[in-house]
Design a protein around this motif. Structure first.
Motif, PDB file in Angstrom:
ATOM      1  N   GLU A  12       8.766  -4.614 -10.446  1.00  0.00           N
ATOM      2  CA  GLU A  12       7.448  -4.790  -9.981  1.00  0.00           C
ATOM      3  C   GLU A  12       7.282  -3.695  -9.057  1.00  0.00           C
ATOM      4  O   GLU A  12       6.556  -2.786  -9.286  1.00  0.00           O
ATOM      5  N   ALA A  13       7.323  -3.920  -8.249  1.00  0.00           N
ATOM      6  CA  ALA A  13       7.537  -2.895  -6.585  1.00  0.00           C
ATOM      7  C   ALA A  13       7.577  -1.863  -6.963  1.00  0.00           C
ATOM      8  O   ALA A  13       7.145  -0.841  -5.931  1.00  0.00           O
ATOM      9  N   ALA A  14       9.612  -1.911  -7.498  1.00  0.00           N
ATOM     10  CA  ALA A  14       9.567  -0.444  -7.107  1.00  0.00           C
ATOM     11  C   ALA A  14       9.467   0.289  -8.143  1.00  0.00           C
ATOM     12  O   ALA A  14       8.741   1.491  -7.949  1.00  0.00           O
ATOM     13  N   HIS A  15       8.745   0.126  -9.065  1.00  0.00           N
ATOM     14  CA  HIS A  15       7.165   0.261 -10.459  1.00  0.00           C
ATOM     15  C   HIS A  15       6.371   1.358  -9.826  1.00  0.00           C
ATOM     16  O   HIS A  15       6.714   2.639  -9.776  1.00  0.00           O
ATOM     17  N   ARG A  16       6.032   0.932  -8.717  1.00  0.00           N
ATOM     18  CA  ARG A  16       4.430   1.043  -8.266  1.00  0.00           C
ATOM     19  C   ARG A  16       4.697   1.964  -7.123  1.00  0.00           C
ATOM     20  O   ARG A  16       4.277   2.900  -7.419  1.00  0.00           O
ATOM     21  N   PRO A  47      -1.045   0.556   6.792  1.00  0.00           N
ATOM     22  CA  PRO A  47      -2.101   0.815   7.617  1.00  0.00           C
ATOM     23  C   PRO A  47      -2.420  -0.258   7.852  1.00  0.00           C
ATOM     24  O   PRO A  47      -2.931  -1.638   7.255  1.00  0.00           O
ATOM     25  N   LYS A  48      -3.446  -0.535   8.635  1.00  0.00           N
ATOM     26  CA  LYS A  48      -4.724  -0.799   9.091  1.00  0.00           C
ATOM     27  C   LYS A  48      -6.097  -2.175   8.049  1.00  0.00           C
ATOM     28  O   LYS A  48      -5.511  -3.448   8.387  1.00  0.00           O
ATOM     29  N   ASP A  49      -6.708  -1.005   6.983  1.00  0.00           N
ATOM     30  CA  ASP A  49      -7.100  -1.720   6.476  1.00  0.00           C
ATOM     31  C   ASP A  49      -6.313  -2.879   5.150  1.00  0.00           C
ATOM     32  O   ASP A  49      -4.303  -2.572   5.420  1.00  0.00           O
ATOM     33  N   ASN A  50      -6.653  -4.020   5.082  1.00  0.00           N
ATOM     34  CA  ASN A  50      -6.231  -5.100   4.138  1.00  0.00           C
ATOM     35  C   ASN A  50      -5.948  -4.255   2.724  1.00  0.00           C
ATOM     36  O   ASN A  50      -6.438  -3.652   2.034  1.00  0.00           O
ATOM     37  N   LEU A  51      -4.289  -4.298   2.250  1.00  0.00           N
ATOM     38  CA  LEU A  51      -3.909  -3.951   1.488  1.00  0.00           C
ATOM     39  C   LEU A  51      -3.387  -4.460   0.267  1.00  0.00           C
ATOM     40  O   LEU A  51      -3.073  -6.238   0.921  1.00  0.00           O
ATOM     41  N   ASP A  52      -3.627  -4.828  -1.163  1.00  0.00           N
ATOM     42  CA  ASP A  52      -3.710  -5.896  -1.891  1.00  0.00           C
ATOM     43  C   ASP A  52      -2.009  -5.866  -2.437  1.00  0.00           C
ATOM     44  O   ASP A  52      -1.274  -5.031  -1.697  1.00  0.00           O
ATOM     45  N   LEU A  53      -1.530  -7.244  -2.774  1.00  0.00           N
ATOM     46  CA  LEU A  53      -0.265  -7.475  -2.809  1.00  0.00           C
ATOM     47  C   LEU A  53      -0.291  -5.890  -3.825  1.00  0.00           C
ATOM     48  O   LEU A  53      -0.664  -5.718  -5.068  1.00  0.00           O
ATOM     49  N   GLY A  54       1.574  -4.739  -3.450  1.00  0.00           N
ATOM     50  CA  GLY A  54       1.983  -3.920  -4.367  1.00  0.00           C
ATOM     51  C   GLY A  54       0.800  -3.125  -4.548  1.00  0.00           C
ATOM     52  O   GLY A  54       1.716  -2.045  -5.028  1.00  0.00           O
ATOM     53  N   GLU A  55       0.472  -2.735  -3.597  1.00  0.00           N
ATOM     54  CA  GLU A  55      -0.558  -1.890  -3.341  1.00  0.00           C
ATOM     55  C   GLU A  55       0.557  -0.683  -2.082  1.00  0.00           C
ATOM     56  O   GLU A  55       0.644  -0.838  -1.246  1.00  0.00           O
ATOM     57  N   PRO A  56       0.716   0.023  -3.509  1.00  0.00           N
ATOM     58  CA  PRO A  56       1.571   1.240  -2.373  1.00  0.00           C
ATOM     59  C   PRO A  56       1.053   2.234  -1.068  1.00  0.00           C
ATOM     60  O   PRO A  56       0.217   2.676  -1.103  1.00  0.00           O
ATOM     61  N   PRO A  61      19.867  13.785  -1.563  1.00  0.00           N
ATOM     62  CA  PRO A  61      19.847  12.741  -2.034  1.00  0.00           C
ATOM     63  C   PRO A  61      18.958  12.945  -2.771  1.00  0.00           C
ATOM     64  O   PRO A  61      17.686  12.763  -2.314  1.00  0.00           O
ATOM     65  N   GLY A  62      18.916  12.027  -4.261  1.00  0.00           N
ATOM     66  CA  GLY A  62      18.234  11.878  -5.029  1.00  0.00           C
ATOM     67  C   GLY A  62      16.382  10.684  -4.490  1.00  0.00           C
ATOM     68  O   GLY A  62      15.493  11.819  -4.941  1.00  0.00           O
ATOM     69  N   GLN A  63      17.005  10.140  -3.725  1.00  0.00           N
ATOM     70  CA  GLN A  63      15.980   9.536  -3.289  1.00  0.00           C
ATOM     71  C   GLN A  63      16.616   8.578  -2.442  1.00  0.00           C
ATOM     72  O   GLN A  63      17.815   7.927  -2.013  1.00  0.00           O
ATOM     73  N   PHE A  64      16.403   7.720  -1.269  1.00  0.00           N
ATOM     74  CA  PHE A  64      16.486   6.634  -0.544  1.00  0.00           C
ATOM     75  C   PHE A  64      15.452   5.159  -1.243  1.00  0.00           C
ATOM     76  O   PHE A  64      14.520   5.521  -0.962  1.00  0.00           O
ATOM     77  N   THR A  65      16.080   4.589  -0.766  1.00  0.00           N
ATOM     78  CA  THR A  65      15.319   3.714  -1.500  1.00  0.00           C
ATOM     79  C   THR A  65      15.541   2.174  -0.649  1.00  0.00           C
ATOM     80  O   THR A  65      16.746   1.879   0.436  1.00  0.00           O
ATOM     81  N   GLY A  66      14.896   0.928   0.128  1.00  0.00           N
ATOM     82  CA  GLY A  66      15.742  -0.116   0.146  1.00  0.00           C
ATOM     83  C   GLY A  66      14.521  -0.909   0.676  1.00  0.00           C
ATOM     84  O   GLY A  66      13.352  -1.103   0.185  1.00  0.00           O
ATOM     85  N   TYR A 110       5.603   9.789  -8.214  1.00  0.00           N
ATOM     86  CA  TYR A 110       5.763  10.307  -9.770  1.00  0.00           C
ATOM     87  C   TYR A 110       4.412   9.749 -10.346  1.00  0.00           C
ATOM     88  O   TYR A 110       5.143   9.114 -11.166  1.00  0.00           O
ATOM     89  N   PRO A 111       3.704  10.575 -10.404  1.00  0.00           N
ATOM     90  CA  PRO A 111       2.295  10.034 -11.514  1.00  0.00           C
ATOM     91  C   PRO A 111       2.732  10.092 -13.265  1.00  0.00           C
ATOM     92  O   PRO A 111       2.285   9.675 -13.515  1.00  0.00           O
ATOM     93  N   PHE A 112       3.907  10.545 -13.280  1.00  0.00           N
ATOM     94  CA  PHE A 112       3.854  11.314 -14.276  1.00  0.00           C
ATOM     95  C   PHE A 112       4.616   9.928 -15.007  1.00  0.00           C
ATOM     96  O   PHE A 112       4.958  10.050 -16.353  1.00  0.00           O
ATOM     97  N   LYS A 113       5.239   9.002 -14.446  1.00  0.00           N
ATOM     98  CA  LYS A 113       5.454   7.603 -14.490  1.00  0.00           C
ATOM     99  C   LYS A 113       4.545   6.253 -15.314  1.00  0.00           C
ATOM    100  O   LYS A 113       4.851   5.775 -15.201  1.00  0.00           O
ATOM    101  N   LYS A 114       3.541   6.871 -15.602  1.00  0.00           N
ATOM    102  CA  LYS A 114       2.555   6.200 -16.337  1.00  0.00           C
ATOM    103  C   LYS A 114       2.476   6.361 -17.432  1.00  0.00           C
ATOM    104  O   LYS A 114       2.431   5.462 -17.889  1.00  0.00           O
ATOM    105  N   VAL A 115       3.319   7.174 -17.233  1.00  0.00           N
ATOM    106  CA  VAL A 115       3.927   6.899 -19.031  1.00  0.00           C
ATOM    107  C   VAL A 115       5.035   6.228 -18.949  1.00  0.00           C
ATOM    108  O   VAL A 115       6.080   6.576 -17.907  1.00  0.00           O
ATOM    109  N   SER A 116       5.446   5.552 -19.759  1.00  0.00           N
ATOM    110  CA  SER A 116       6.994   4.905 -19.844  1.00  0.00           C
ATOM    111  C   SER A 116       7.828   5.417 -20.422  1.00  0.00           C
ATOM    112  O   SER A 116       7.855   5.752 -21.282  1.00  0.00           O
ATOM    113  N   TYR A 117       8.641   5.889 -19.157  1.00  0.00           N
ATOM    114  CA  TYR A 117      10.206   6.768 -20.192  1.00  0.00           C
ATOM    115  C   TYR A 117      11.200   5.750 -19.598  1.00  0.00           C
ATOM    116  O   TYR A 117      12.015   5.308 -19.035  1.00  0.00           O
ATOM    117  N   LEU A 118      11.637   5.448 -21.365  1.00  0.00           N
ATOM    118  CA  LEU A 118      13.185   4.262 -21.659  1.00  0.00           C
ATOM    119  C   LEU A 118      13.971   4.982 -21.436  1.00  0.00           C
ATOM    120  O   LEU A 118      14.331   6.169 -21.850  1.00  0.00           O
TER     121      LEU A 118
END
Length: 533
Positions: free
Chosen positions: A358-362, A174-183, A255-260, A368-376
C-alpha cells in the motif's frame, strides 16, 4: 417514545382543535417532502448557475487568451479557479527574473562527534551488455567509444561508507503532522512548463544543497558523478549518473527508479535499518542516452538494458562511538580498529502501520498521477476484462511506462494523467502496459497457447516506440494508434487534421486530451458489436 418497529406507526396524529389548520388534502405532498423537493430544486439551480458561470468565465478566458494561451494559463492554475495565486504565479516569476527564492531550509546542525554512526555497504553488478537492445555490438561505428564509461564501470566507487545518523534527518517528513501513508517530497521537483527539461550536454553535477547533500553522498558510493535531479519528470528525490569524461561526450545512465526504506527515530539520532536499491524484477530497468557531438543540438542515441544489482544497505543499526554514564564518565567506546560497540536493541512496537504494498502504491501515484487508474499485468488484464465484460486499454512500449525509461514519458505526463482520460478509463476499460521484450518472450512460450496468442496479436500491431491499443477480452485489437503519429496530429492545427477519427473538440480542451478521448471512444464504438449480450 414512538415505536418504529415494523408494522407499527412511529407517530400518532394529533387531534385538531378549533381554529387548527387542516392538513394536506388527498394527493398533496406532505410538508416535509415538499420542503425536501424545494431544497433539492434550489441545489440543482445553484449547481446549474455555478456551471453556467464557470462556462461563461472559461469562454471569456478563451476569447482573451486563445487556445494556446488558455492551455498555458490552465497548466499554472492548479486549483482551476481561473485566478493565479502568488504560489501559482511563482514559476513565471522565477523564469522571468531568473532568480528562484530561497526555500525555507531547516537549521543546520553541528554534527555531534559522539553521535551515532551508520555503516553502509554498496553492492553493484554492472549492466549486462547483451541486454542492450540496439548498441551491444556497436552502433553507427562509434559505440565502443561512446560506451567506454559504461564498459569501465564494473564496481562501486566506495564499497563501504560510515555516515552520521543525524545526516539521515533529510528523510524525515515535514514538521506538519502527516496522516499515516501520506507521501511527501524529500526533494521537490523544480521542473515546470517554463523550465522544460534540463540540458543533456553536461559532465559534472551542480554542488548539492540542503537535503540533496545526503542523497548525493549516498549515490557517490556507486559513481563519483551522480546527478541528484533527473533531467526529466518526475524529478525530486531520484537520481541519474553521467558516466563519460572529456574528451568523450556525455553518457547518461538513468536507473528506472531507486526504492527502499528507512527506520529512524523522530529526532534522527538513531537509524535502525536502511536500504536503497534499483528494482531488478523487470527485464529492463535502466535508460541510457548519449550524445554524438559537443553541442546541445547534436544527435543523441538512446538504449535500455538490465542492471542486476545496484544497492546500498546498512550493515546494522547505528551505534554511538562513546557511551557516558550519568556523571559523564566513559563507559564504553569504539575500538581503535573500528569495531563498533556491541548493543542489544529492543524490539520496535508500532503504534500504526500500513502494508509495504500500500505504501509503495501511494508513492507511485504521487510520482505518476496516471496510476490513479490500475494498470494490471498483461495476462491478468485480459482475465479481468473477460470477467467484467470490458475492453482492454493496452500500451505496448520499448521502455517502461512508470519509470525513467524515455519511451512513455510524454504519454504519461500529458493525456494519461488528465481528469477526463482517468474518468473514462476507470469507467469503461481494464488498463495494462507491457514491455515489448516481455511480450516477445511470452509469445515464444508455448506452454500456454492462450497467453502466446494474446502476445502475438499485440506484437502484430506494434510499431516503435509506443503503441496504444483497444482490445476485446479475447485479444483482438479493434483500434490502435502509434505514439509518434499521435504526437504529430496533436501538434497540428485543428483545421489541418483530416481524419474525423482524431478530430478536436470545439470546446477548449488540451488537443492531446481531446484526441485521446476520441481514440478511446472510437475503440468503444468499434467494439460494440462484439460486446452485445
Amino acid at each position: 417514545p414512538p415505536d418504529a418497529s415494523p408494522g407499527r406507526a412511529a407517530m400518532a396524529a394529533p387531534r385538531r382543535g378549533p381554529g387548527a389548520m387542516a392538513g394536506p388534502g388527498p394527493g398533496a405532498a406532505p410538508p416535509r417532502l415538499a420542503l425536501a423537493l424545494a431544497l433539492l430544486a434550489a441545489l440543482l439551480a445553484a449547481k446549474y448557475y455555478r456551471d453556467a458561470e464557470a462556462a461563461r468565465q472559461q469562454e471569456l478566458a478563451l476569447k482573451s487568451l486563445g487556445n494556446e494561451g488558455l492551455f498555458l494559463f490552465s497548466s499554472l492554475d492548479t486549483n482551476k479557479d481561473l485566478y493565479l495565486s502568488p504560489e501559482e504565479f511563482k514559476p513565471i516569476a522565477e523564469k522571468l527574473t531568473g532568480v528562484a527564492p530561497v526555500s525555507e531550509s531547516e537549521e543546520e546542525e553541528t554534527p555531534d562527534p559522539d553521535g551515532e554512526t551508520l555503516s553502509i555497504v554498496a553492492k553493484f553488478q554492472p549492466l549486462l551488455m547483451e541486454t542492450m537492445t540496439k548498441s551491444k555490438d556497436g552502433f553507427l561505428g562509434i559505440s565502443h567509444v561512446a560506451l567506454s564509461g559504461l564498459r569501465n564501470w564494473t564496481a562501486p566507487a566506495a564499497p563501504m561508507s560510515v555516515l552520521l545518523a543525524r545526516q539521515f534527518k533529510a528523510f524525515l517528513p515535514p514538521k506538519d503532522n502527516l496522516d499515516l501513508g501520506e507521501p511527501w517530497w524529500i526533494i521537490p521537483s523544480e521542473l515546470n512548463i517554463f523550465t522544460g527539461y534540463l540540458s543533456n550536454n553536461r559532465f559534472y553535477p551542480p554542488p548539492p544543497k540542503g537535503k540533496e547533500v545526503l542523497i548525493h553522498r549516498l549515490l557517490s558510493m556507486f559513481h563519483p558523478r551522480p546527478f541528484v535531479r533527473t533531467r526529466f519528470a518526475p524529478q525530486g528525490a531520484v537520481a541519474c549518473l553521467q558516466l563519460n569524461e572529456p574528451p568523450n561526450f556525455p553518457f547518461w545512465f538513468s536507473p528506472g527508479q531507486f526504492t527502499g526504506y528507512i527506520v529512524l527515530s523522530k529526532d534522527s539520532s538513531h537509524v535502525r535499518d536502511f536500504r536503497l536499491f534499483v528494482p531488478n524484477n523487470r527485464s529492463l530497468n535502466v535508460d541510457m542516452e548519449w550524445l554524438y557531438g559537443a553541442s546541445e543540438s547534436s544527435n543523441m542515441e538512446v538504449d535500455i538494458g538490465y542492471l542486476p544489482q545496484m544497492e546500498l544497505e546498512a550493515t546494522g543499526p547505528s551505534v554511538p562511538s562513546v557511551i557516558h554514564d550519568e556523571d559523564g564518565k566513559v563507559l564504553a567506546s569504539r575500538d581503535p580498529s573500528g569495531e563498533p560497540i556491541q548493543f542489544v536493541f529492543e524490539e520496535i512496537t508500532w503504534q500504526q502501520q500500513i502494508p509495504w504494498q500500500e505504501a509503495a502504491h501511494r508513492l507511485e501515484v504521487a510520482m505518476y498521477p496516471f496510476k490513479k487508474v490500475s494498470y494490471l499485468p498483461f495476462t491478468e488484464a485480459f482475465e479481468r476484462a473477460r470477467a467484467e465484460k470490458k475492453l482492454v486499454h493496452s500500451i505496448l512500449l520499448w521502455g517502461a511506462l512508470d519509470d525513467q525509461s524515455c519511451s512513455g514519458r510524454t504519454l504519461r505526463e500529458t493525456v494519461l494523467e488528465s481528469s477526463p482520460i482517468l474518468a473514462l478509463l476507470n469507467e469503461s476499460f481494464i488498463s495494462s502496459w507491457s514491455l515489448v521484450k516481455e511480450l516477445e518472450e511470452l509469445q515464444s512460450n508455448r506452454e500456454n497457447e492462450l497467453h502466446s496468442k494474446l502476445a502475438k496479436l499485440h506484437l502484430e500491431k506494434y510499431n516503435f516506440p509506443v503503441e496504444m491499443m483497444i482490445c476485446l477480452p479475447n485479444g483482438t485489437v479493434v483500434h490502435h494508434i502509434n505514439a509518434n503519429y499521435f504526437l504529430d496530429i496533436t501538434s497540428m492545427k485543428p483545421e489541418d487534421v483530416e481524419s474525423s477519427i482524431f478530430s478536436f473538440s470545439t470546446n477548449f480542451e488540451d488537443p492531446s486530451t481531446a484526441t485521446y478521448l476520441q481514440f478511446l471512444k472510437e475503440g468503444l464504438h468499434r467494439a460494440k458489436p462484439y460486446l452485445q449480450p
